[in-house]
Motif scaffolding. Structure first.
Motif, PDB file in Angstrom:
ATOM      1  N   THR A 192       0.886  -1.205   0.065  1.00 37.49           N
ATOM      2  CA  THR A 192       0.174   0.126   0.022  1.00 37.49           C
ATOM      3  C   THR A 192       0.916   1.250   0.032  1.00 37.49           C
ATOM      4  O   THR A 192       2.045   1.230   0.221  1.00 37.49           O
TER       5      THR A 192
ATOM      6  N   LYS B 289     -10.354  -9.935   1.417  1.00 35.76           N
ATOM      7  CA  LYS B 289     -10.672  -9.872  -0.054  1.00 35.76           C
ATOM      8  C   LYS B 289     -11.121 -11.122  -0.424  1.00 35.76           C
ATOM      9  O   LYS B 289     -12.069 -11.022  -1.360  1.00 35.76           O
TER      10      LYS B 289
ATOM     11  N   GLU C  14      -6.976   0.284   2.719  1.00 35.38           N
ATOM     12  CA  GLU C  14      -6.890   1.295   1.301  1.00 35.38           C
ATOM     13  C   GLU C  14      -8.006   1.213   0.325  1.00 35.38           C
ATOM     14  O   GLU C  14      -8.251   1.968  -0.394  1.00 35.38           O
ATOM     15  N   GLU C  15      -7.984  -0.359  -0.075  1.00 31.85           N
ATOM     16  CA  GLU C  15      -9.058  -0.599  -1.385  1.00 31.85           C
ATOM     17  C   GLU C  15     -10.379  -0.750  -0.896  1.00 31.85           C
ATOM     18  O   GLU C  15     -11.396  -0.643  -1.659  1.00 31.85           O
TER      19      GLU C  15
ATOM     20  N   ALA D  10     -13.151  -4.797  -6.007  1.00 32.56           N
ATOM     21  CA  ALA D  10     -11.628  -4.055  -5.545  1.00 32.56           C
ATOM     22  C   ALA D  10     -10.737  -5.203  -5.428  1.00 32.56           C
ATOM     23  O   ALA D  10      -9.502  -4.958  -5.308  1.00 32.56           O
TER      24      ALA D  10
END
Length: 463
Positions: free
Chosen positions: A207, A379, A401-402, A443
């Motif tokens: 990141t 994720k 962050e995502e 994402a």
């Protein structure tokens, strides 16, 4: 230090990591049993031909394989002295560097950088030098070398001295400590680590936050990053593999078993982690207990499925943490459980199929690390969820962050606020949960492993 090996054509793409793509176990009859590894790096490298993977022999089976000349094409396993490896891996990498980058020290009593630390640091240097020398031997003229993670932070600088013609990259899979915390390290060691990574043409991170922290350390301690370029590559989930694997027969069997444990009509809060100190499993369970205590309407209506797979059990602090996870789970069950409802379903035996089953079943996924380089569980769950899943996510995970925009974000230390977040997640409207899950999955899969690796390779070669 490094075992003899048969000559092979010089490689144009090399990867170095502590753990390789294959491991060996010595059977009672003296034969060797090989096992393939998984993970993002293994998947990413499948996109590249003409590659060489340099890794360490991690156990007696691996070392015996090296001594017998057993191995796979494209893999060079280093038979580093077992005591040297133990010092480097457990003594320095996992007990010092991991603690620094994850901000884990109880600073009134630790760290203590004494003569024993210096002895282990010398082993860390020896371990890194073995990798640098092997890479220098294996690499073709002008080859690209991608060095992985904090275990091998000194390799780029050592390799640069041996082979200035190479294109060298270093990738950090962990967070990077802010400068004030990084300076807990002895001054000369801090400088040596930074110079080691700055031996690379390119240093990359998961990141922007971790990259900026590294730049901050270099600026404060060394005056800058020199000629090393800094990159960011947010490793994503492998959607095609996960969705296919999540619908195989063994996963369906484990889903049926989990449904039986949960009971009909109940919602599920799922977490899947190693019992790694930074994963914050205990506070997650305390938040679940607070939910049951403060919102009695959830008693009998929700089950916390917690998979806490033992990690680094050769270190006492990890054994104690694993025991504490079990103790807190037992305490919650004793306080609230009934004849037909077990509030916490805890599994400690690693089982990937069962993890995927839990992903598919989850109404809520709890991912609350103290600090995490990325966290692929955050994720993976939205990718394989059957009916949509609300994600409760620590703002200290790299994945924030995502994924932060479509998650319910928590301060990982705030147990009360995490309990409130669990309630919010459990009561989220179905249409909102479905919409968020779709955006999270998109994402999460934006940079799948093969593309993640190829982008780094291309950026390194471009110069």
């Amino acid at each position: 230090m490094v075992s003899e090996h048969a000559p092979q054509p010089a490689a144009q793409v090399l990867v170095a990591s502590n753990r390789g793509p294959v491991s060996y176990a010595l059977r009672e009859d003296g034969t060797l049993d090989s096992r393939r590894g998984g993970g993002g790096l293994v998947s990413g490298l499948s996109a590249v031909d003409d590659k060489m993977w340099v890794c360490a022999a991690l156990g007696d089976g691996d070392r015996e394989a090296v001594r017998r000349g057993v191995g796979e094409p494209g893999v060079r396993m280093l038979d580093i002295d077992a005591d040297v490896h133990a010092d480097a891996y457990n003594g320095i990498a996992n007990s010092v560097l991991w603690f620094v980058h994850h901000l884990l020290y109880q600073t009134p009593v630790e760290p203590v950088f004494d003569a024993e630390f210096r002895r282990q640091w010398a082993s860390f240097e020896t371990y890194n030098r073995a990798f640098a020398e092997a890479l220098a031997e294996e690499a073709g003229q002008g080859a690209a070398v991608l060095v992985q993670d904090y275990h091998l932070a000194l390799v780029p600088g050592m390799l640069r001295e041996l082979r200035p013609d190479l294109r060298i990259g270093h990738f950090s899979h962990t967070p990077w400590a802010p400068v004030d915390y990084f300076r807990l390290l002895p001054d000369d060691i801090a400088e040596q680590l930074l110079h080691g990574i700055l031996g690379a043409d390119r240093a990359a991170f998961l990141t922007r936050r971790w990259a900026d922290a590294f730049i901050g350390c270099c600026t404060e301690i060394l005056g800058g990053t020199g000629h090393t370029r800094i990159g960011v590559h947010g490793l994503g989930a492998d959607a095609e593999f996960l969705r296919r694997r999540a619908h195989e027969a063994d996963v369906d069997e484990r889903m049926a078993a989990l449904r039986e444990q949960v009971g009909p009509g109940r919602k599920t809060i799922v977490r899947v982690d190693r019992t790694e100190l930074s994963k914050n499993i205990v506070r997650g369970m305390l938040a679940y207990r607070a939910l049951l205590d403060e919102r009695p309407e959830w008693r009998g209506r929700v089950v916390h499925i917690a998979f806490a797979y033992p990690s680094r059990q050769d270190l006492r602090v990890y054994r104690e943490y694993t025991a504490e996870v079990q103790r807190v789970a037992d305490a919650v069950n004793e306080a609230y459980g009934t004849a037909d409802w077990t509030p916490v379903v805890l599994h400690v035996k690693d089982d990937f199929a069962r993890s995927l089953a839990a992903y598919r079943l989850a109404d809520v996924a709890l991912v609350n690390p103290i600090r995490d380089g990325m966290n692929l569980v955050a994720k993976e769950v939205p990718v394989v969820s059957d009916h949509g899943c609300a994600l409760v996510l620590s703002r200290e995970a790299g994945a924030y962050e995502e994924l932060g925009a479509d998650s319910i974000t928590v301060n990982p230390y705030d147990v009360s606020a995490t309990a409130d977040a669990l309630h919010e997640a459990l009561t989220m409207a179905d249409d909102e949960r479905t919409a968020r899950t779709k955006r999270l999955a998109a994402a999460a899969t934006a940079l799948p492993p093969q593309q993640w690796f190829l982008e780094q390779l291309e950026a390194l070669r471009q110069g």
